[in-house]
Design a protein around this motif. Structure first.
Motif, short mmCIF file in Angstrom:
data_model
loop_
_atom_site.label_atom_id
_atom_site.label_comp_id
_atom_site.label_asym_id
_atom_site.label_seq_id
_atom_site.Cartn_x
_atom_site.Cartn_y
_atom_site.Cartn_z
N LYS A 112 0.84 -1.19 0.00
CA LYS A 112 0.00 0.00 0.00
C LYS A 112 0.88 1.25 0.00
N PHE A 113 0.30 2.33 -0.51
CA PHE A 113 1.03 3.60 -0.52
C PHE A 113 1.04 4.22 0.87
N VAL A 114 2.15 4.89 1.19
CA VAL A 114 2.24 5.74 2.36
C VAL A 114 2.85 7.07 1.93
N VAL A 115 2.51 8.13 2.66
CA VAL A 115 3.05 9.45 2.36
C VAL A 115 4.10 9.81 3.40
N ARG A 116 4.67 10.98 3.25
CA ARG A 116 5.81 11.36 4.10
C ARG A 116 5.46 11.38 5.59
N LYS B 133 6.29 9.01 11.03
CA LYS B 133 5.82 8.29 12.22
C LYS B 133 6.53 6.95 12.37
N HIS B 134 6.73 6.26 11.24
CA HIS B 134 7.31 4.93 11.28
C HIS B 134 8.75 4.95 11.78
N PHE B 135 9.55 5.92 11.34
CA PHE B 135 10.98 5.91 11.65
C PHE B 135 11.34 6.80 12.84
N ARG B 136 10.38 7.53 13.39
CA ARG B 136 10.72 8.53 14.41
C ARG B 136 11.39 7.90 15.63
N SER B 137 10.97 6.73 15.98
CA SER B 137 11.54 6.10 17.18
C SER B 137 12.99 5.67 16.98
N SER B 138 13.46 5.63 15.72
CA SER B 138 14.85 5.20 15.47
C SER B 138 15.84 6.36 15.52
N VAL B 139 15.34 7.57 15.70
CA VAL B 139 16.23 8.74 15.75
C VAL B 139 16.98 8.74 17.08
N SER C 62 19.44 9.83 6.95
CA SER C 62 19.45 8.70 6.02
C SER C 62 19.76 7.39 6.74
N GLU C 63 20.35 7.48 7.92
CA GLU C 63 20.60 6.28 8.71
C GLU C 63 19.29 5.67 9.20
N SER C 64 18.28 6.50 9.40
CA SER C 64 16.98 6.03 9.87
C SER C 64 16.04 5.72 8.71
N VAL C 65 15.95 6.66 7.78
CA VAL C 65 14.97 6.57 6.69
C VAL C 65 15.61 5.82 5.53
N ARG C 66 15.22 4.57 5.38
CA ARG C 66 15.82 3.71 4.35
C ARG C 66 14.73 3.17 3.42
N TYR C 67 14.99 3.31 2.14
CA TYR C 67 14.04 2.80 1.14
C TYR C 67 14.81 2.34 -0.09
N ALA C 68 14.24 1.40 -0.82
CA ALA C 68 14.81 0.93 -2.09
C ALA C 68 14.16 1.70 -3.23
N ILE C 69 14.90 1.86 -4.31
CA ILE C 69 14.39 2.60 -5.47
C ILE C 69 14.69 1.80 -6.73
N GLY D 55 16.30 -5.95 3.39
CA GLY D 55 15.86 -5.46 4.68
C GLY D 55 15.08 -4.17 4.62
N MET D 56 14.60 -3.80 3.44
CA MET D 56 13.85 -2.57 3.29
C MET D 56 12.38 -2.78 3.68
N GLU D 57 11.79 -1.74 4.24
CA GLU D 57 10.36 -1.75 4.55
C GLU D 57 9.55 -0.89 3.59
N PHE D 58 10.27 -0.07 2.80
CA PHE D 58 9.60 0.82 1.85
C PHE D 58 10.35 0.80 0.53
N ALA D 59 9.63 1.11 -0.55
CA ALA D 59 10.23 1.10 -1.88
C ALA D 59 9.55 2.15 -2.75
N TRP D 60 10.24 2.52 -3.84
CA TRP D 60 9.70 3.54 -4.75
C TRP D 60 9.96 3.13 -6.20
N SER D 61 8.93 3.29 -7.02
CA SER D 61 9.05 3.06 -8.46
C SER D 61 8.41 4.24 -9.19
N ASP D 62 9.08 4.70 -10.24
CA ASP D 62 8.55 5.85 -10.98
C ASP D 62 7.29 5.53 -11.77
N THR D 63 6.98 4.26 -11.94
CA THR D 63 5.78 3.91 -12.70
C THR D 63 4.51 4.22 -11.92
#
Length: 480
Positions: A30-34, A39-45, A55-62, A103-111
């Motif tokens: 499912k899609f998520v926005v910023r 909220k998802h990564f805030r606890s890792s700061v 970038s150490e906290s916010v990790r995504y594949a592209i 080990g990614m929890e999020f991903a991005w595709s331009d399509t």
């Protein structure tokens, strides 16, 4: 401000400005926005870490890939849960599978992660895309036409405009063959060592090995443009838009303006940095409304001469009269000329340095006046020529002087005589104004006459690495 606040501020600013507008959550596709990502990564700061970067906290594949002619899942398809029947969904699914393996929890595709019906979102996405690829934890590249390392060099992925920045921007890349088998056993194929993959990339792209580890910016423009010269885009404007991130400039996205206009805007934006290498091109100039110093496309930089420029910058301003550039104007005399219908052949010598000779042929019809050619050999109608040196130095000491290098580069300029003076009078009631008699001859402004950008000259009596100091009066603002 304490350390906890500082890191959280840094984290929130990063999420809201430096990652994609929308990501795929891999747990449920499912899609998520910023705000969701925040909220998802805030606890890792970390609370206490002065070297922390978000970038150490916010990790995504592209994903980087070659689009199918049809059948790629769109934003609307994903929202309506109708994407899984499309031809491109298997590719998206395989990409997400590989992202999970990293080990990614999020991903991005331009399509599918851009709502292309939203012009504001599309504009931001195109302007930000280099940064999004740069900030990804891993860029997964699918080479749809390759089954072995031998195929890679000829894969269509290396011929597309957008994939150039998708190669240069990411810090970590993993390549996969057509059937999603990895090219290597390494976790990161973008290796500082000269591996087989890196050597293949160098051959396929013609980008030197060291430049594959890329820093964006509006410099070394002549070399970097050649990397894009053989690449193609579906939309003509994307030739320019796909290069914004490489040169670290920003353009408003305006599909429908045409490729030529978009590229002219790109060059104008790059020129604001003042790197002279942007002028090192050949061929016909673009059909720009005021300037003849704008190249047509990245192909204009192919086979340009090798010129070295130091950190000196040139002040460049686009005006209604043309591109205003201050140049060191050195006179040139014509030692030989021939008119040949559609061209003018000249041998030019610099009286200040007689060893410098420039052979020059112009095919520019805008500077050939057939009704004048019969008179052009006469002294009273001779054009004036000059070399406008662009890579001079402004040197400040007890007085300002110009520094000219042994290896210099400049434009061939010309001025045409004008005889259409307005009538002159000698008034008697202009008190305090110095009156001059009507001039015997007048010339047009300096204009660019060579088909292309710079010509290289070498002053033999200047030692390598040294300059000769000349009077600042040689400096003139020229409209190109």
């Amino acid at each position: 401000m304490n350390q906890e606040e500082s890191n959280f501020d840094k984290f929130e600013r990063y999420v809201m400005n430096n990652i994609p507008i929308r990501l795929i959550r891999l747990s449920d596709m499912k899609f998520v926005v910023r705000s969701d990502v925040k909220k998802h990564f805030r606890s890792s700061v970390p609370i206490e870490d002065s070297l922390y970067h978000p970038s150490e906290s916010v990790r995504y594949a592209i994903l980087s890939h070659r689009w199918l002619d049809e059948g790629e899942p769109t934003y609307d398809d994903m929202k309506a849960d109708t994407a899984d029947g499309l031809a491109g969904y298997a590719k998206l699914n395989n990409f997400c599978k590989k992202a999970r393996e990293y080990g990614m929890e999020f991903a991005w595709s331009d399509t599918c992660c851009i709502d292309k019906n939203n012009s504001t979102e599309l504009d931001e996405s195109i302007r930000s895309m280099f940064r999004w690829y740069r900030n990804s934890a891993i860029c997964i590249v699918h080479l749809a036409q390759s089954e072995t390392i031998v195929d890679v060099e000829h894969d269509e992925w290396f011929t597309r405009g957008w994939t150039l920045q998708e190669l240069l921007a990411p810090e970590r890349i993993k390549f996969f063959y057509k059937h999603w088998t990895p090219l290597t056993e390494d976790e990161d194929d973008k290796n500082m060592e000269p591996t087989e993959v890196m050597e293949t990339l160098e051959r396929a792209t013609r980008i030197p090995f060291d430049d594959l580890f890329f820093t964006p910016g509006p410099f070394r423009v002549d070399k970097r443009m050649t990397w894009a010269a053989r690449r193609k885009t579906t939309r003509a404007e994307d030739v320019a838009y796909s290069l914004m991130g490489m040169f670290d400039v920003s353009l408003q996205v305006a599909y429908g303006e045409g490729g030529d206009r978009a590229f002219c805007r790109l060059i104008e934006a790059i020129m604001q940095a003042g790197d002279p290498s942007v002028f090192n091109w050949k061929g016909q100039s673009a059909e720009h409304c005021t300037s003849r110093a704008i190249p047509q496309s990245p192909q204009s930089y192919v086979n340009c001469q090798f010129l070295e420029f130091d950190a000196e910058r040139v002040e460049v301003t686009m005006t209604s009269l043309g591109l205003r550039v201050p140049l060191a104007i050195l006179p040139l005399n014509v030692s030989w000329r021939r008119f040949d219908g559609s061209s003018t052949c000249l041998k030019l010598k610099c009286p200040l340095c007689p060893t410098i000779e420039i052979d020059f042929t112009s095919y520019d019809h805008t500077n050939l006046f057939p009704e004048d050619i019969g008179r052009a050999m006469s002294d009273e109608y001779s054009w004036l020529y000059a070399l406008g040196v662009v890579n001079y130095s402004n040197i400040e000491g007890s007085r300002e002087v110009l520094g000219i290098r042994r290896k210099s580069a400049g434009f061939i300029l010309a001025r045409k005589p004008k005889s259409d003076f307005p009538p002159g009078i000698q008034p008697t009631d202009c008190l305090g104004i110095t009156i001059f008699p009507r001039p015997e001859q007048r010339f047009t402004r300096w204009t660019l006459i060579n088909n292309g950008g710079l010509v290289a000259v070498e002053f033999p009596n200047i030692p390598e690495g040294s300059v000769v100091y000349i009077d600042p009066d040689y400096l003139q603002s020229v409209y190109l």
